[in-house]
Design an enzyme around this catalytic site. Structure first.
Site, PDB file in Angstrom:
ATOM      1  N   ASP A  30       0.846  -1.193   0.000  1.00 46.99           N
ATOM      2  CA  ASP A  30       0.000   0.000   0.000  1.00 46.99           C
ATOM      3  C   ASP A  30       0.886   1.249   0.000  1.00 46.99           C
ATOM      4  O   ASP A  30       1.891   1.323   0.709  1.00 46.99           O
ATOM      5  CB  ASP A  30      -0.911  -0.003   1.239  1.00 46.99           C
ATOM      6  CG  ASP A  30      -2.077   0.952   1.101  1.00 46.99           C
ATOM      7  OD1 ASP A  30      -3.226   0.468   1.060  1.00 46.99           O
ATOM      8  OD2 ASP A  30      -1.848   2.179   1.041  1.00 46.99           O
ATOM      9  N   ILE A  31       0.490   2.244  -0.795  1.00 48.64           N
ATOM     10  CA  ILE A  31       1.274   3.474  -0.920  1.00 48.64           C
ATOM     11  C   ILE A  31       1.218   4.307   0.370  1.00 48.64           C
ATOM     12  O   ILE A  31       2.103   5.137   0.613  1.00 48.64           O
ATOM     13  CB  ILE A  31       0.761   4.289  -2.133  1.00 48.64           C
ATOM     14  CG1 ILE A  31       1.827   5.213  -2.669  1.00 48.64           C
ATOM     15  CG2 ILE A  31      -0.522   5.025  -1.817  1.00 48.64           C
ATOM     16  CD1 ILE A  31       1.502   5.812  -4.035  1.00 48.64           C
ATOM     17  N   ASN A  86     -12.592  -3.542   2.736  1.00 51.86           N
ATOM     18  CA  ASN A  86     -13.566  -2.455   2.807  1.00 51.86           C
ATOM     19  C   ASN A  86     -14.500  -2.559   1.606  1.00 51.86           C
ATOM     20  O   ASN A  86     -14.045  -2.744   0.477  1.00 51.86           O
ATOM     21  CB  ASN A  86     -12.852  -1.100   2.801  1.00 51.86           C
ATOM     22  CG  ASN A  86     -12.014  -0.888   4.046  1.00 51.86           C
ATOM     23  OD1 ASN A  86     -12.419  -1.249   5.143  1.00 51.86           O
ATOM     24  ND2 ASN A  86     -10.828  -0.306   3.884  1.00 51.86           N
ATOM     25  N   GLN A  93     -14.894   2.123   1.294  1.00 51.27           N
ATOM     26  CA  GLN A  93     -14.031   1.694   0.200  1.00 51.27           C
ATOM     27  C   GLN A  93     -13.658   2.910  -0.634  1.00 51.27           C
ATOM     28  O   GLN A  93     -14.527   3.696  -1.021  1.00 51.27           O
ATOM     29  CB  GLN A  93     -14.771   0.659  -0.661  1.00 51.27           C
ATOM     30  CG  GLN A  93     -13.925   0.082  -1.786  1.00 51.27           C
ATOM     31  CD  GLN A  93     -14.673  -1.021  -2.554  1.00 51.27           C
ATOM     32  OE1 GLN A  93     -15.811  -1.349  -2.233  1.00 51.27           O
ATOM     33  NE2 GLN A  93     -14.015  -1.577  -3.558  1.00 51.27           N
ATOM     34  N   HIS A  99     -10.047  -5.599  -3.221  1.00 48.47           N
ATOM     35  CA  HIS A  99      -8.707  -5.835  -2.683  1.00 48.47           C
ATOM     36  C   HIS A  99      -8.793  -6.301  -1.245  1.00 48.47           C
ATOM     37  O   HIS A  99      -9.651  -5.854  -0.492  1.00 48.47           O
ATOM     38  CB  HIS A  99      -7.819  -4.587  -2.790  1.00 48.47           C
ATOM     39  CG  HIS A  99      -8.456  -3.327  -2.279  1.00 48.47           C
ATOM     40  ND1 HIS A  99      -9.399  -2.629  -3.010  1.00 48.47           N
ATOM     41  CD2 HIS A  99      -8.304  -2.645  -1.122  1.00 48.47           C
ATOM     42  CE1 HIS A  99      -9.781  -1.562  -2.324  1.00 48.47           C
ATOM     43  NE2 HIS A  99      -9.145  -1.548  -1.170  1.00 48.47           N
ATOM     44  N   HIS A 101      -6.746  -6.120   2.112  1.00 53.77           N
ATOM     45  CA  HIS A 101      -5.620  -5.530   2.824  1.00 53.77           C
ATOM     46  C   HIS A 101      -5.044  -6.579   3.774  1.00 53.77           C
ATOM     47  O   HIS A 101      -5.785  -7.300   4.440  1.00 53.77           O
ATOM     48  CB  HIS A 101      -6.081  -4.360   3.704  1.00 53.77           C
ATOM     49  CG  HIS A 101      -6.585  -3.166   2.971  1.00 53.77           C
ATOM     50  ND1 HIS A 101      -5.766  -2.114   2.615  1.00 53.77           N
ATOM     51  CD2 HIS A 101      -7.826  -2.823   2.558  1.00 53.77           C
ATOM     52  CE1 HIS A 101      -6.505  -1.175   2.018  1.00 53.77           C
ATOM     53  NE2 HIS A 101      -7.755  -1.575   1.972  1.00 53.77           N
TER      54      HIS A 101
HETATM   55  P1  5GP Z   1      -9.705   1.125   0.385  1.00 55.34           P
HETATM   56  O1  5GP Z   1      -9.968   2.356   1.204  1.00 55.34           O
HETATM   57  O2  5GP Z   1     -10.380   1.202  -0.964  1.00 55.34           O
HETATM   58  O3  5GP Z   1      -9.988  -0.150   1.121  1.00 55.34           O
HETATM   59  O4  5GP Z   1      -8.147   1.070   0.160  1.00 55.34           O
HETATM   60  C1  5GP Z   1      -7.501   1.609  -0.953  1.00 55.34           C
HETATM   61  C2  5GP Z   1      -6.027   1.600  -0.623  1.00 55.34           C
HETATM   62  O5  5GP Z   1      -5.319   1.813  -1.812  1.00 55.34           O
HETATM   63  C3  5GP Z   1      -5.603   2.691   0.361  1.00 55.34           C
HETATM   64  O6  5GP Z   1      -5.043   2.085   1.511  1.00 55.34           O
HETATM   65  C4  5GP Z   1      -4.595   3.508  -0.429  1.00 55.34           C
HETATM   66  O7  5GP Z   1      -3.497   3.922   0.361  1.00 55.34           O
HETATM   67  C5  5GP Z   1      -4.164   2.556  -1.516  1.00 55.34           C
HETATM   68  N1  5GP Z   1      -3.768   3.197  -2.752  1.00 55.34           N
HETATM   69  C6  5GP Z   1      -4.452   4.180  -3.421  1.00 55.34           C
HETATM   70  N2  5GP Z   1      -3.791   4.518  -4.542  1.00 55.34           N
HETATM   71  C7  5GP Z   1      -2.678   3.744  -4.588  1.00 55.34           C
HETATM   72  C8  5GP Z   1      -1.586   3.627  -5.528  1.00 55.34           C
HETATM   73  O8  5GP Z   1      -1.518   4.321  -6.556  1.00 55.34           O
HETATM   74  N3  5GP Z   1      -0.621   2.721  -5.242  1.00 55.34           N
HETATM   75  C9  5GP Z   1      -0.674   1.935  -4.135  1.00 55.34           C
HETATM   76  N4  5GP Z   1       0.332   1.071  -3.956  1.00 55.34           N
HETATM   77  N5  5GP Z   1      -1.678   2.010  -3.234  1.00 55.34           N
HETATM   78  C10 5GP Z   1      -2.667   2.897  -3.460  1.00 55.34           C
END
Ligand code: 5GP
Ligand code: ZN
Length: 118
Positions: A30-31, A86, A93, A99, A101
């Site tokens: 994760d970034i 999420n 989400q 995805h 985590h």
């Molecule tokens: P969500 O909130 O949808 O469960 O999680 C999305 C995740 O994607 C977040 O933790 C966010 O930091 C990660 N993320 C968003 N954009 C990028 C990206 O361009 N590269 C990477 N490696 N992670 C990303």
């Protein structure tokens, strides 16, 4: 090509720190890590969310879950980890490509849900 950011990562159009890849899934850090180790496993085939999973996705999802523990161990998470999926607005989400985590570190993580709901 799809505007989906995770589809672009899977296709190598956006760089990522890859953890694992096979025909069906892609795993990358994760970034914006929320724990000392924080990576995600995604299906290569675009699926919006867990709420949109259909029967054709079931075998891949099973393999992703089966892979999670092995990848976690390879990343040093030998004493447990947390998985989070999420889903949708209520699940907060942000990226609408399914995805998983995987988070962990040397010390136990915080509570799964903060009691104040923040
Ligand atoms: P969500 O909130 O949808 O469960 O999680 C999305 C995740 O994607 C977040 O933790 C966010 O930091 C990660 N993320 C968003 N954009 C990028 C990206 O361009 N590269 C990477 N490696 N992670 C990303
Ligand atoms: Zn996608």
């Amino acid at each position: 090509m799809s505007e989906c950011i995770f589809c672009k990562i899977v296709a190598g159009k956006i760089p990522s720190r890859k953890v694992y890849e096979d025909d069906d899934m892609f795993a990358f850090h994760d970034i914006n890590p929320q724990a000392p180790v924080h990576f995600m496993i995604v299906p290569k085939r675009h699926v919006d969310s867990l709420a949109a999973v259909g029967d054709p996705d079931v075998p891949v999802l099973g393999r992703m879950m089966a892979k999670a523990g092995r990848l976690a161990a390879e990343q040093g998470l030998t004493d447990g980890f947390r998985t989070i999926v999420n889903t949708g607005r209520v699940g907060r989400q942000d990226v609408y490509h399914l995805h998983i985590h995987i988070l962990g570190g040397k010390e136990p993580l915080g509570r799964m849900m903060p009691s104040d709901g923040s």
